[in-house]
Write an enzyme that holds these catalytic residues in place. Sequence first.
Site, PDB file in Angstrom:
ATOM      1  N   ASP A 107      19.546   3.723   6.998  1.00  0.00           N
ATOM      2  CA  ASP A 107      18.499   2.719   6.785  1.00  0.00           C
ATOM      3  C   ASP A 107      19.097   1.336   7.073  1.00  0.00           C
ATOM      4  O   ASP A 107      20.315   1.156   7.154  1.00  0.00           O
ATOM      5  CB  ASP A 107      17.929   2.823   5.357  1.00  0.00           C
ATOM      6  CG  ASP A 107      16.519   2.233   5.263  1.00  0.00           C
ATOM      7  OD1 ASP A 107      16.133   1.458   6.164  1.00  0.00           O
ATOM      8  OD2 ASP A 107      15.813   2.526   4.280  1.00  0.00           O
ATOM      9  N   GLU A 161       8.614  -2.561   0.033  1.00  0.00           N
ATOM     10  CA  GLU A 161       9.875  -2.280  -0.641  1.00  0.00           C
ATOM     11  C   GLU A 161      10.495  -3.572  -1.191  1.00  0.00           C
ATOM     12  O   GLU A 161      10.235  -4.654  -0.705  1.00  0.00           O
ATOM     13  CB  GLU A 161      10.843  -1.639   0.360  1.00  0.00           C
ATOM     14  CG  GLU A 161      10.934  -2.444   1.641  1.00  0.00           C
ATOM     15  CD  GLU A 161      12.088  -2.043   2.543  1.00  0.00           C
ATOM     16  OE1 GLU A 161      13.051  -1.463   2.069  1.00  0.00           O
ATOM     17  OE2 GLU A 161      12.008  -2.348   3.741  1.00  0.00           O
TER      18      GLU A 161
HETATM   19  C1  BGC Z   1      13.147   0.607   4.990  1.00  0.00           C
HETATM   20  C2  BGC Z   1      12.796   1.721   5.929  1.00  0.00           C
HETATM   21  C3  BGC Z   1      12.423   1.165   7.266  1.00  0.00           C
HETATM   22  C4  BGC Z   1      13.522   0.279   7.785  1.00  0.00           C
HETATM   23  C5  BGC Z   1      13.238  -0.322   9.140  1.00  0.00           C
HETATM   24  C6  BGC Z   1      14.123  -0.355   5.603  1.00  0.00           C
HETATM   25  O1  BGC Z   1      14.307  -1.472   4.805  1.00  0.00           O
HETATM   26  O2  BGC Z   1      13.676   1.160   3.804  1.00  0.00           O
HETATM   27  O3  BGC Z   1      11.758   2.488   5.395  1.00  0.00           O
HETATM   28  O4  BGC Z   1      12.178   2.225   8.145  1.00  0.00           O
HETATM   29  O5  BGC Z   1      13.740  -0.754   6.875  1.00  0.00           O
HETATM   30  O6  BGC Z   1      12.293  -1.317   9.072  1.00  0.00           O
HETATM   31  C1  BGC Z   2      12.874  -6.150   8.025  1.00  0.00           C
HETATM   32  C2  BGC Z   2      12.498  -4.826   7.525  1.00  0.00           C
HETATM   33  C3  BGC Z   2      13.594  -4.331   6.712  1.00  0.00           C
HETATM   34  C4  BGC Z   2      13.947  -5.299   5.611  1.00  0.00           C
HETATM   35  C5  BGC Z   2      15.066  -4.794   4.796  1.00  0.00           C
HETATM   36  C6  BGC Z   2      13.177  -7.067   6.888  1.00  0.00           C
HETATM   37  O1  BGC Z   2      13.536  -8.313   7.349  1.00  0.00           O
HETATM   38  O2  BGC Z   2      11.862  -6.660   8.813  1.00  0.00           O
HETATM   39  O3  BGC Z   2      12.238  -3.922   8.559  1.00  0.00           O
HETATM   40  O4  BGC Z   2      13.223  -3.104   6.189  1.00  0.00           O
HETATM   41  O5  BGC Z   2      14.224  -6.544   6.138  1.00  0.00           O
HETATM   42  O6  BGC Z   2      15.836  -5.779   4.225  1.00  0.00           O
END
Ligand code: BGC
Ligand code: BGC
Length: 778
Positions: free
Chosen positions: A471, A665
């Site tokens: 990830d 998230e």
């Molecule tokens: C998330 C994933 C996601 C990835 C790419 C991560 O922070 O946990 O679910 O696929 O970012 O954007």
């Molecule tokens: C990105 C996401 C990623 C997240 C995690 C964001 O800036 O766009 O894809 O999952 O950071 O830290």
Amino acid sequence: MVSSLVTGAVLAMQALVGGGVHLRGIVVDQADRPLGDVVVELVQPGAVLPRMATLTASDGAFAFDSGDVESAVRGRASLDGRSGLVVDRPGAGPVVLDLTGLRGERIVQRSVHLPGGRIRVEGLAALVPAGRSGVFLVRAREGGSGAAVVVGGLGARPEALRWLPEPVPAARAMTDSVAPGLSLRKAGFLRRSVAVPSLAHDAGRLVLARDPLEDRVDSVLSRMDLDDKLGQMTQGVIGTGSLDLGASRLGSLLSGGGDSLPDHPALQDVALGTPRAIPMIYGIDAVHGTAKVANAVVFPHHIGLGATRDSALVRRVGEVTATEMLASGTDWAFAPCIAVPQDDRWGRTYEGFGETPELAAMLGAAEIRGLQGARVPWNVIACAKHFVADGGTTWGTGTQATPLDQGDARIPDSVLRRVHLPGYVAAVREGVGTVMASYSLVRGVRNHAHRDLLTGVLKTELGFDGFVISDWLAIGQIDKLDYASSVRQAIEAGVDMAMEPNQHRQFLATLKTLVQSGKVSQARIDDAVRRILRVKFRSGRMDSPHLPRFLVDPIGAPAHRAVAREAVRRSLVVLENDPVAGVAPLPLPPGGTIAVHGSHADDAGLQCGGWTLGWQGKAGKVPGATTLLGGLREVLGTSRVVSQATRVADAKVAVFVVGEPPYAEMKGDLEAAAFADFRPDATTSSLMAAYRTAGVPVVTVFVTGRARPVATLLAASDAFVVAWLPGSEGAGVADVLSGAVAPSGLLPVSWPLNSQPIANVGDGRAVAFPYGFGLTWP
Ligand code: BGC
Ligand code: BGC
């Protein structure tokens, strides 16, 4: 009365419990050499999950014995169609049937003597005392044992009577024993199915043939030097990564939640200009449609799809998503998320299909089938995430200043296997190309460094032959003070490709040093690259590096919107529909003014939620989307729908659309106080009260990524509809409210009480509405 309850015949559990299972055999290759570590599954045609699975020993031998099956069926109970309760148990004896109201009050209790095996208990409706109406919970309990299994609900009013078909496929697969077979797989070999004439059978020597694709993989691999290989194992992000795609020979690029979209043809040309000319693959979070792309169809988030219980529909969702992805220059979906959220305060609850492994297995497999397609070459590459137990973290252990997100799943192996693993079993059986490791931990160990889980369980025990992607910057979390140690641990644990946005060069240099100094073996590198190439071949990219071009731009096509609108209709769950002056508020009456209010009534951004256009989602316009208000106008006619507060008494029904702000998230976790009893703002509350005072029924449509306590809101409403995060097709909500389509959604999660915020099916805790609940009208 009690004896007349048991009218169903005793269905002997065909061979399963009766005769027992004694299956054995030996698996060999074409040169008759024994093959160890072959996954052998005892399957039933059409079942999402195998009944049992084992690995061959080093001499190729495998065996299933009946003891395993008996323990698997002990104490299972499920509801069957509309008419009966099915109880499966090896022993005979008394079973206590408990009928309780939704708030936990006992309606009636009966002890019935049931023979062992599979029996069907009918006539439960007769247990409901005369004059009692509503929906009740039925529990079956083994006499003597304390554990209650919540099996569903029962309504006394015929129109509200809904049998809840839960638990779904896994349990059914265990019991409906017909024509089982063996399914064999091992990385590098063609999968094979073998029919077995009976469950007591010696299958003899079973030959697995080498997959001819492996020769092509070998031939590419043999021409690669270390830089080529490490490049394949590295994913950069659009911007820094795309600029360095050629020089670093990167195997893949992604656009993260907040990033722009690629010029795929130009980037692929760069990849084809590298020494080995290996095409790159492009990843994107297409978690509810290709929602980053303007004008794309935005589907309901997974929790809403969980309410549909419809795998054929979810498969179509995957197909549409794949088409819109290809048209926007991406061919690798970081989807499906098959988390099984156990605590609704988690901000990623909506990314999972619901709180049971059955939903993750059934609908996750269906989405993979839609995204990848049923044969090679695939449409796009799917990615089951986040391995494993991301939805099972313990409150207070989150590692992003969050209570749950990226936390530690302090659960025993038995729970990990029963709740969080079945989705992956189904995904691997479906042939998912990639799996994303979870940021979260399992009993103190980061998933990204968890060799037993990534290599032991996923790759060996489940036989996953695709590749594991890390990830976003997760590798560095393993040891925050020592990046080299983090990289070594991740690669050794089984991570094959590293998502290292903006630091892919550091990753490459670090891994190169580790390999050159012998700290990471060449064999592990070759295994990782072999897996990546396998997926690139299966995806079709090796033979046609450029994505298909479409004659007509499919993004947001009407046929695609129709699938999403259907998904919205099917996802709505009606929790309450209490008559006002003798008339149920829903469906809306055929004439008269419908007043529509609330923060979420006319805002597509709010109804789409996180992972839409940007990372966390936000209020406001979503190009191409229809809001809930727009949908009501479309379906009911503009003249009937008013959205300004006029004289309340002029309205026939008032619809309030309220809910949560968008989140994703890290930011979406809720502390207990914020989670308790969702209340709309004061203006909305007093407007609701004003309508009721004037005798106008109040219908609440709740836009939410999770089930949460709503006692105040329920009390302020006559009807209550959960819309989840429906996405771009707001008219799907109007289709149901208007009566054009009857509601059919069933709760994919237990709906919590204010006093008891955390509850999951089977844990015996009191709930406001049980898992599987949902009202309908004739
Ligand atoms: C998330 C994933 C996601 C990835 C790419 C991560 O922070 O946990 O679910 O696929 O970012 O954007
Ligand atoms: C990105 C996401 C990623 C997240 C995690 C964001 O800036 O766009 O894809 O999952 O950071 O830290």
